[in-house]
Design a protein around this motif. Structure first.
Motif, mmCIF file in Angstrom:
data_model
loop_
_atom_site.group_PDB
_atom_site.id
_atom_site.type_symbol
_atom_site.label_atom_id
_atom_site.label_comp_id
_atom_site.label_asym_id
_atom_site.label_seq_id
_atom_site.Cartn_x
_atom_site.Cartn_y
_atom_site.Cartn_z
ATOM 1 N N THR A 82 -9.083 2.850 -3.470
ATOM 2 C CA THR A 82 -8.325 1.562 -3.169
ATOM 3 C C THR A 82 -9.132 0.446 -3.616
ATOM 4 O OG1 THR A 82 -7.771 2.878 -1.208
ATOM 5 C CG2 THR A 82 -7.706 0.215 -0.927
ATOM 6 N N SER A 122 1.117 -3.657 4.484
ATOM 7 C CA SER A 122 0.803 -2.385 4.989
ATOM 8 C C SER A 122 1.542 -2.014 6.168
ATOM 9 C CB SER A 122 -0.824 -2.368 5.496
ATOM 10 O OG SER A 122 -1.394 -1.046 5.728
ATOM 11 N N ASP A 123 0.921 -0.889 6.910
ATOM 12 C CA ASP A 123 1.734 -0.408 7.979
ATOM 13 C C ASP A 123 2.160 -0.897 9.222
ATOM 14 O OD1 ASP A 123 3.246 2.241 8.735
ATOM 15 O OD2 ASP A 123 1.389 2.625 10.087
ATOM 16 N N ARG A 166 -1.826 1.595 10.307
ATOM 17 C CA ARG A 166 -2.718 2.468 9.544
ATOM 18 C C ARG A 166 -2.893 1.966 8.164
ATOM 19 N NH1 ARG A 166 1.251 7.568 9.379
ATOM 20 N NH2 ARG A 166 2.714 5.469 9.081
ATOM 21 N N GLY A 167 -3.962 2.147 7.443
ATOM 22 C CA GLY A 167 -4.355 1.794 6.107
ATOM 23 C C GLY A 167 -5.561 1.140 5.835
ATOM 24 N N HIS A 168 -6.119 0.626 4.607
ATOM 25 C CA HIS A 168 -7.395 0.307 4.309
ATOM 26 C C HIS A 168 -7.743 -1.208 4.758
ATOM 27 C CE1 HIS A 168 -8.578 3.850 2.241
ATOM 28 N NE2 HIS A 168 -7.330 4.282 1.752
ATOM 29 N N ARG A 214 -2.567 3.590 0.244
ATOM 30 C CA ARG A 214 -2.778 4.373 1.256
ATOM 31 C C ARG A 214 -2.860 5.789 1.414
ATOM 32 N NH1 ARG A 214 2.240 3.744 5.750
ATOM 33 N NH2 ARG A 214 2.248 1.379 4.820
ATOM 34 N N ASP A 236 0.844 -1.189 0.124
ATOM 35 C CA ASP A 236 0.031 0.183 0.087
ATOM 36 C C ASP A 236 0.664 1.287 -0.006
ATOM 37 O OD1 ASP A 236 0.826 0.282 2.672
ATOM 38 O OD2 ASP A 236 -1.308 0.497 3.434
ATOM 39 N N ASP A 237 2.147 1.035 0.179
ATOM 40 C CA ASP A 237 3.177 2.237 -0.264
ATOM 41 C C ASP A 237 4.442 1.543 -0.533
ATOM 42 O OD1 ASP A 237 4.921 2.038 2.054
ATOM 43 O OD2 ASP A 237 4.314 3.984 2.893
#
Length: 439
Positions: free
Chosen positions: A59, A88-89, A93-95, A52, A12-13
């Motif tokens: 998304t 993800s984080d 944090r994230g979807h 993100r 996501d990043d």
């Protein structure tokens, strides 16, 4: 056990590759590009979805497109043995659960999805199903940190079953989350893994890399026996699943990739407090010139972007001619927005401005450091226009270096450091700069 499965990471990043090396990062996800990742020699590759930085509808659309194209690429390459990771984080944090829900709908059904947010290089550990940030020997439950106050992805629980209940709005109650605590994963967990079914959510403890090394072997064993698993993880699980040898060039020798002993450019977009402290430390060092981008000017008038870009590039050219590494950073004051969508739209405007700066950089710079996950993704995909990049390894723990490749039309073989916003101590960006500039 059969050959190791291909590990497919939907990131996501662009910073989830921060513990592996020598693999591909894909910035596009058309079928042909995904086939390139599947056929690559490395056991792992990353699809940089950058979700993100997107709204929830964007998304969902992005993940669905990736998964549908991936289905075709898997079929056309006859890839049957694979694992999917929604990376993800490490600060939660994230979807979630949106991203794992979409992957499950498109590529499932799965027997379980695992929550594995540990990232040891940054002190992120999970004990008794509670996620912590450990700094200087002090453990802080992650919901008590600045990350939990994120205006888009905030949350109120560090205990992962309660976090899952919160994020799924009760769809997965805390008592239904399976807990794989250290006493389970530090011994043979294959029986427990074989018993999982119906995409049950599993919270996984991890205090050190050896914990995930052992657990990953059991995961691979059970996967080879037909169990189908999905992962929502930070970077450390990927280290164990990929099981790579040491990177080809040691971290303290990464200046060997710097082009012609030239100065570099450092781009700082992240706004977390850690980044601001790192920026303050960096600007005190010899050999750097700080160039502030006052984003408040942009907030009042978006048409000012071209004027700001011209000013910064002029200052940057002067610093470069003087043999200095320019540090281009966005102003640090926190701006207030009416809603999340407005904030995200302004973030895109700031990123667009920064990418105009990247495209205008001197063609012969020695290296580029990009600070912040969203900034880094945009630097690769928009500023440099890459479809894929080869990961070289890490310059300091948790901070990766890629190369643009020799075919790039403007910045051939440029080493680019992808520096997450929330990694490292106050001197970490300085350390990365000094290593890349050592030549």
């Amino acid at each position: 056990m059969s050959a190791r499965p291909k590990i497919i990471v939907i990131d996501d990043d662009p910073t989830g590759s921060q513990t592996v090396h020598s693999c591909l990062l894909l910035l596009k996800w058309d079928v042909a590009t995904l086939k390139q990742g599947l056929l690559d020699n490395s056991p792992i590759f990353f699809i940089l979805a950058n979700t993100r930085s997107l709204t929830a509808p964007e998304t969902e659309r992005t993940n669905r497109e990736i998964c549908q194209n991936l289905q075709r690429a898997l079929l056309e390459t006859n890839t049957q043995d694979y694992l999917v990771v929604s990376r993800s984080d490490s600060t939660l944090r994230g979807h979630y659960p949106l991203e794992t829900d979409v992957v499950s709908a498109e590529l499932g059904p799965f027997d379980a999805h695992f929550m594995v947010p540990a990232f040891f290089e940054a002190g992120r550990i999970t004990l008794d199903s509670t996620h912590y940030i450990e700094t200087d020997g002090i453990r802080t439950p992650v919901h008590e940190t600045e990350f939990a106050q994120d205006s888009v992805f905030g949350y109120g629980h560090s205990y992962l079953p309660k976090y899952v209940e919160e994020k799924t709005a009760g769809k997965i109650p805390a008592h239904q989350v399976k807990r794989f605590t250290l006493d389970i994963i530090q011994k043979d967990s294959t029986t427990a893994l074989m018993d999982l079914k119906e995409n049950v959510c599993v919270a996984v403890d991890a205090q050190q890399q050896a914990d995930l090394d052992r657990f990953s072997q059991d995961l691979l064993t059970t996967a080879s026996q037909g169990k189908k698993f999905l992962f929502r993880s930070a970077a450390s699980l990927l280290t164990s699943l990929a099981a790579l040898p040491p990177q080809p060039i040691a971290p303290d020798k990464m200046a060997s990739y710097t082009r012609n002993q030239k100065p570099g450019v450092i781009l700082v977009g992240s706004h977390v407090q850690k980044t601001t402290r790192q920026l303050e430390h960096l600007l005190k060092q010899p050999g750097v010139a700080g160039l502030e981008v006052d984003v408040a000017r942009l907030n009042s008038d978006l048409t000012r972007a071209s004027t700001i870009v011209a000013e910064i590039l002029s200052q940057l050219a002067s610093a470069y001619a003087a043999g200095q590494t320019a540090v281009v950073y966005t102003s640090r004051q926190e701006l207030v927005f009416d809603d999340v969508d407005t904030r995200l739209a302004f973030g895109e405007a700031v990123s667009s401005l920064l990418m105009d700066i990247v495209r205008g950089l001197p063609r012969d710079i020695g290296f580029l450091i990009s600070k912040g996950g969203i900034t880094s993704n945009d630097t690769l995909s928009k500023g440099l226009g890459l479809t894929s990049a080869r990961l070289l390894g890490q310059v300091i723990p948790g901070v990766s270096v890629i190369t643009t490749g020799e075919e790039h039309p403007h910045f051939a073989n440029l080493p680019v450091v992808l520096f997450p916003g929330n990694v490292g101590g106050d001197d970490a960006v300085t350390a990365a700069f000094q290593r890349m500039a050592a030549a």
